[in-house]
Design an enzyme around this catalytic site. Structure first.
Site, PDB file in Angstrom:
ATOM      1  N   ARG A   1     -34.925   5.823 -12.113  1.00 16.24           N
ATOM      2  CA  ARG A   1     -35.460   6.152 -13.429  1.00 16.24           C
ATOM      3  C   ARG A   1     -36.683   5.273 -13.710  1.00 16.24           C
ATOM      4  O   ARG A   1     -36.576   4.050 -13.794  1.00 16.24           O
ATOM      5  CB  ARG A   1     -34.390   5.925 -14.489  1.00 16.24           C
ATOM      6  CG  ARG A   1     -34.871   6.050 -15.935  1.00 16.24           C
ATOM      7  CD  ARG A   1     -35.184   7.483 -16.309  1.00 16.24           C
ATOM      8  NE  ARG A   1     -35.379   7.621 -17.744  1.00 16.24           N
ATOM      9  CZ  ARG A   1     -35.692   8.752 -18.364  1.00 16.24           C
ATOM     10  NH1 ARG A   1     -35.852   9.870 -17.651  1.00 16.24           N
ATOM     11  NH2 ARG A   1     -35.835   8.797 -19.664  1.00 16.24           N
TER      12      ARG A   1
ATOM     13  N   THR B   1       1.001   0.998 -23.286  1.00 14.24           N
ATOM     14  CA  THR B   1      -0.275   0.680 -23.934  1.00 14.24           C
ATOM     15  C   THR B   1      -0.734  -0.714 -23.525  1.00 14.24           C
ATOM     16  O   THR B   1       0.047  -1.553 -23.060  1.00 14.24           O
ATOM     17  CB  THR B   1      -0.136   0.729 -25.460  1.00 14.24           C
ATOM     18  OG1 THR B   1       0.733  -0.340 -25.871  1.00 14.24           O
ATOM     19  CG2 THR B   1       0.426   2.061 -25.926  1.00 14.24           C
TER      20      THR B   1
ATOM     21  N   GLU C   1       1.416   5.207 -19.703  1.00 12.33           N
ATOM     22  CA  GLU C   1       2.214   4.328 -18.840  1.00 12.33           C
ATOM     23  C   GLU C   1       2.282   2.913 -19.404  1.00 12.33           C
ATOM     24  O   GLU C   1       2.230   1.926 -18.677  1.00 12.33           O
ATOM     25  CB  GLU C   1       1.653   4.296 -17.404  1.00 12.33           C
ATOM     26  CG  GLU C   1       1.372   5.630 -16.789  1.00 12.33           C
ATOM     27  CD  GLU C   1       2.617   6.459 -16.544  1.00 12.33           C
ATOM     28  OE1 GLU C   1       3.726   5.972 -16.847  1.00 12.33           O
ATOM     29  OE2 GLU C   1       2.485   7.590 -16.078  1.00 12.33           O
TER      30      GLU C   1
ATOM     31  N   ASP D   1      -1.453  -3.024 -25.516  1.00 15.07           N
ATOM     32  CA  ASP D   1      -0.723  -3.978 -26.351  1.00 15.07           C
ATOM     33  C   ASP D   1       0.630  -4.332 -25.733  1.00 15.07           C
ATOM     34  O   ASP D   1       1.038  -5.497 -25.713  1.00 15.07           O
ATOM     35  CB  ASP D   1      -0.511  -3.399 -27.748  1.00 15.07           C
ATOM     36  CG  ASP D   1      -1.798  -3.321 -28.559  1.00 15.07           C
ATOM     37  OD1 ASP D   1      -2.797  -3.942 -28.142  1.00 15.07           O
ATOM     38  OD2 ASP D   1      -1.800  -2.640 -29.600  1.00 15.07           O
TER      39      ASP D   1
END
Length: 394
Positions: free
Chosen positions: A277, A374, A372, A376
């Site tokens: 780019r 979280t 599967e 947390d």
């Protein structure tokens, strides 16, 4: 002092992790990588846009040998945990939905039958599932019971020589595609697993639509309304939550590797894009801010891959604990999300189109970070292990 190797640095394998693999592991990885580049990458954007995954892909994955590849016998390859992890990494570099199809088939449905099923159940289902001729799903999560599977409401009661199941399961990958569902239910004897074939009276599936993540994957609700099953449908080895949780740990291990694959795909896209780019008369990769992004992404991808490899070696040695897997999933999925978000910025406006894989991986990982277990919950598992005391919920 020995001279430093003159081998040039490979930006796509910055830490020469390939050198840590055996020739057989590299061969398996390369075969799966070629399959993904030929059969998945050219179509993944279209599947994502159309919210579908072709059922016939399961047969192709069966021919490839990745369905239940880490299991022994019954048409399964009996490969090492590390080899299976490498396959998951390459599959998710293609799309999380494809790796999910393989994980649910092999690490959840097939593993449940292989680990907890009777010999008759293994003979009936595993060879066909390994070949992709039969698809399985895994029914544990419920509409009101995700992180707390012990509060499941689906129940099974004895009625003469049979069992009668009632309840609902939600967010079930492969649900409406499956020829057999492994359904977990509360009984008077504890949590038991049941094999529910497609077409059983009272058993129905309803696909979940309007997903903005994992679109190249079938996600369904399972409804069990007076489903009558013979005693031969019960997985005889599982009588508690230990059964389904053992399966989840297998699937989480594959996610550790898969997340590293998704992150690598995003890094590769960012490198390719930024080196071609041209802005202000030069490739954007030559600007300091972009190089900082590339460096950070390369660090996370290599760190995630090394962590996955280390856990693979531990699993092969028999020393891997569920807490280790939780650390791997927590760290690698969070890292992959940051890599995807950073790569999206490198690609600018092009980063939101399906012409490039980055936005697809980014949105998919928003599901991977919570399914599967979280982030947390895995943080609590790791934190409890570090502190030596479980987290207080009350």
């Amino acid at each position: 002092m020995a001279s430093t190797s003159a081998r040039s640095l490979d930006p796509r394998d910055f830490l020469a992790i390939d050198d840590q693999l055996s020739p057989e592991e590299r061969d398996i990885r390369d075969v799966v990588r070629c399959f993904v580049r030929e059969h998945v990458v050219p179509h993944a954007g279209e599947w994502f846009e159309q919210a579908r995954i072709p059922r016939e892909l399961a047969r192709e994955l069966g021919k490839l040998g990745v369905l239940g590849m880490h299991l022994e016998g019954y048409g399964c390859a009996g490969a090492s945990a590390t080899a299976y992890g490498l396959a998951c990494m390459e599959l998710e570099a293609g799309d999380s939905g494809v790796r999910s199809m393989v994980s649910v088939q092999g690490s959840l449905a097939m593993f449940a039958i292989h680990r907890w099923g009777s010999e008759e159940q293994k003979q009936e289902w595993l060879p066909r599932m390994a070949a992709g001729e039969a698809i399985g799903c895994f029914g544990l999560t419920e509409p009101d019971s995700g992180s707390d599977p012990g509060s499941m409401r689906t129940n099974a009661r004895r009625d003469g020589a049979d069992w009668v199941l009632n309840g609902r399961k939600m967010w079930i990958t492969n649900g409406s595609l499956a020829d057999v569902a492994v359904v977990w239910a509360r009984t008077d004897d504890g949590v038991r697993g049941f094999l529910v074939p497609k077409g059983t009276p009272g058993f129905s599936t309803h696909d979940i639509h309007s997903k903005m993540s994992l679109r190249a994957s079938v996600t369904s609700e399972l409804v069990l309304d007076g489903v009558r099953l013979p005693d031969a449908a019960v997985l005889p080895g599982a009588t508690s939550l230990r059964g389904p949780l053992s399966c989840l740990n297998e699937a989480r291990y594959g996610i550790v590797w898969g997340a590293a694959g998704a992150a690598r795909a995003c890094l590769e896209s960012a490198v390719d894009y930024s080196t071609t780019r041209i802005q202000f008369g030069r490739p954007i990769a030559s600007f300091q801010l972009q190089q900082q992004k590339l460096a950070t992404m390369a660090l996370e991808v290599n760190r995630a891959t090394l962590l996955a490899l280390h856990l693979g070696r531990m699993k092969d040695a028999g020393t891997l604990r569920p807490e280790h897997v939780s650390m791997g999933k927590l760290g690698n999925v969070n890292a992959a999300l940051e890599v995807a978000r950073t790569a999206r910025q490198v690609l600018g406006a092009n980063g939101i189109t399906l012409e490039y894989p980055v936005i697809r991986h980014m949105t998919n990982l928003e599901s991977v970070v919570t399914y599967e277990g979280t982030a947390d919950v895995h943080a609590l598992v790791v934190g409890g292990a570090v502190a030596g005391v479980p987290a207080a919920f009350r």
